[in-house]
Design an enzyme around this catalytic site. Structure first.
Site, PDB file in Angstrom:
ATOM      1  N   ALA A  10      24.333  -4.473  67.858  1.00  0.00           N
ATOM      2  CA  ALA A  10      23.908  -5.668  67.153  1.00  0.00           C
ATOM      3  C   ALA A  10      25.109  -6.489  66.735  1.00  0.00           C
ATOM      4  CB  ALA A  10      23.095  -5.271  65.923  1.00  0.00           C
ATOM      5  N   ILE A 154      29.832  -4.934  64.646  1.00  0.00           N
ATOM      6  CA  ILE A 154      29.950  -5.841  65.775  1.00  0.00           C
ATOM      7  C   ILE A 154      29.612  -5.061  67.046  1.00  0.00           C
ATOM      8  CG2 ILE A 154      31.586  -7.464  64.738  1.00  0.00           C
ATOM      9  CD1 ILE A 154      33.867  -6.023  66.043  1.00  0.00           C
ATOM     10  N   ASP A 155      29.309  -5.791  68.110  1.00  0.00           N
ATOM     11  CA  ASP A 155      28.881  -5.168  69.360  1.00  0.00           C
ATOM     12  C   ASP A 155      29.910  -4.208  69.937  1.00  0.00           C
ATOM     13  OD1 ASP A 155      26.568  -6.540  69.363  1.00  0.00           O
ATOM     14  OD2 ASP A 155      27.043  -7.848  71.040  1.00  0.00           O
ATOM     15  N   LYS A 156      29.417  -3.295  70.739  1.00  0.00           N
ATOM     16  CA  LYS A 156      30.282  -2.358  71.461  1.00  0.00           C
ATOM     17  C   LYS A 156      31.380  -3.091  72.233  1.00  0.00           C
ATOM     18  CE  LYS A 156      30.183   0.770  75.437  1.00  0.00           C
ATOM     19  NZ  LYS A 156      29.348   1.352  76.515  1.00  0.00           N
ATOM     20  N   ARG A 256      26.199 -14.812  70.985  1.00  0.00           N
ATOM     21  CA  ARG A 256      25.829 -14.649  72.393  1.00  0.00           C
ATOM     22  C   ARG A 256      24.493 -15.321  72.694  1.00  0.00           C
ATOM     23  NH1 ARG A 256      26.311  -8.331  73.140  1.00  0.00           N
ATOM     24  NH2 ARG A 256      26.053  -8.846  75.353  1.00  0.00           N
TER      25      ARG A 256
END
Length: 345
Positions: A10, A154-156, A256
């Protein structure tokens, strides 16, 4: 566990649950910390008091003190972390790039490819596994089991700065700032297309009706949460544009989804369609150039550049900024050279 809460990749998903409790008509006068201990599962009196001190507990929309006595029909709002995971987090000796640390907070520069906390098929190798190894006493707010110290994520495949609370008081204080959207966060992104001027994107972000793993932007408030991203053009390459994004809100995959919504998905963002040639020529030389760029940066072109917040103890505003990682710098250098070579021909 709901589908929403199990969604691990996420983009700064809200990690704080907003409880709204209406006091019963027959309720006798009782200190609010004692009252909430019986209403919120696994919440100790100390944790409730930390939340109250951080301004995370409101009665009739106003912050109160721990000594406040609840009255019949009071409306109580509580901002805390999300419900617990069942998985135990095992410590792992994974190196951390620590930008700043004191007794209250820790700022980590997360590399791309590292999942923030265990979930889905990522039960090891996460940032939380590393944090548990390096800092044995990280706090867990009520409902935050399995995510010690985390107040956002934060995103991978997004690199950059992540803020950790090192004690319960700090976590509660930082969580309130994220909930109120008073944290300053700036990102650097490379987007497809020629963005000529600065702009703002807004709308209600919710899960896509077509694919529950991605987010869409809606006009209907019943379909998502309100979101606002401001972007500023930094450098234009004709086919792609380097931008700086400032978040007013922190929704799942916000940048995104927003950039895809306006027709400018992030460069090499496979989830949102940015891993194809969306702008440019059909010549094989250009296709080879884009493929080379994708190899240099095999992830979405997004970096969490900066964080600014009010310190839990000093109450002073502090600000941190990180450098672009090597893969991002490498892609920008390739684009600069490509445009330069084409202009000279």
């Amino acid at each position: 566990m709901s589908e929403e809460l199990s969604f691990t990749e996420a983009e700064e998903q809200d990690l704080y649950e907003h409880f709204r409790l209406v006091v019963d008509k027959g309720q006798s006068l009782l200190r609010i910390d004692k009252f909430l201990m019986h209403k919120i599962e696994n919440a100790s009196r100390n944790r409730i008091q930390n939340a109250i001190e951080a301004g995370s507990v409101l009665v009739n929309e106003k912050p109160i003190k721990s000594s406040y006595k609840v009255k019949p029909m009071d409306l109580i709002s509580v901002v805390l972390a999300h419900p617990p995971r069942d998985t135990e987090v095992y410590p792992e000796n994974i190196p951390l790039d620590i930008m700043y640390e004191d007794d209250d907070v820790l700022i980590v520069n997360k590399p791309a490819g590292m999942v923030v906390h265990p979930g889905y098929n990522n039960y090891s190798g996460t940032l939380v596994n590393a944090l548990v190894y390096h800092f044995q006493q990280l706090p867990q707010l009520p409902g935050n089991d399995g995510r010690p110290g985390l107040v956002h994520r934060i995103d991978k495949d997004t690199s950059g700065l992540l803020l950790i609370g090192k004690n319960e008081r700090s976590m509660a204080y930082l969580a309130k700032q994220f909930f109120d959207h008073t944290i300053t966060r700036r990102y650097i992104a490379l987007a497809w297309g020629d963005l000529v001027e600065d702009g703002t994107i807004s709308g209600y972000i919710g899960r896509s009706m077509r694919d529950r793993k991605i987010m869409d932007v809606y006009d209907d408030e019943s379909k998502g949460k309100w979101s606002v991203t401001h972007y500023k053009v930094l450098e234009r390459f004709g086919y792609v544009t380097l931008i700086e994004c400032q978040l007013e809100t922190g929704r799942t995959h916000q940048i995104r989804a927003h950039m895809q919504h306006i027709g400018h998905p992030l460069f090499n963002d496979a989830t949102y369609g940015g891993d194809k040639i969306l702008k440019g020529t059909v010549f094989s030389k250009y296709r080879q150039f884009i493929d080379n760029c994708f190899e240099v940066m095999p992830r979405q072109s997004l970096h969490a550049l900066s964080l600014g917040f009010v310190h839990p103890s000093t109450k002073e505003y502090i600000y941190f900024e990180s450098q672009l990682p090597a893969d991002f710098q490498g892609v920008l250098e390739k684009w600069r050279n490509y445009i330069k070579a084409n202009q000279s021909e």
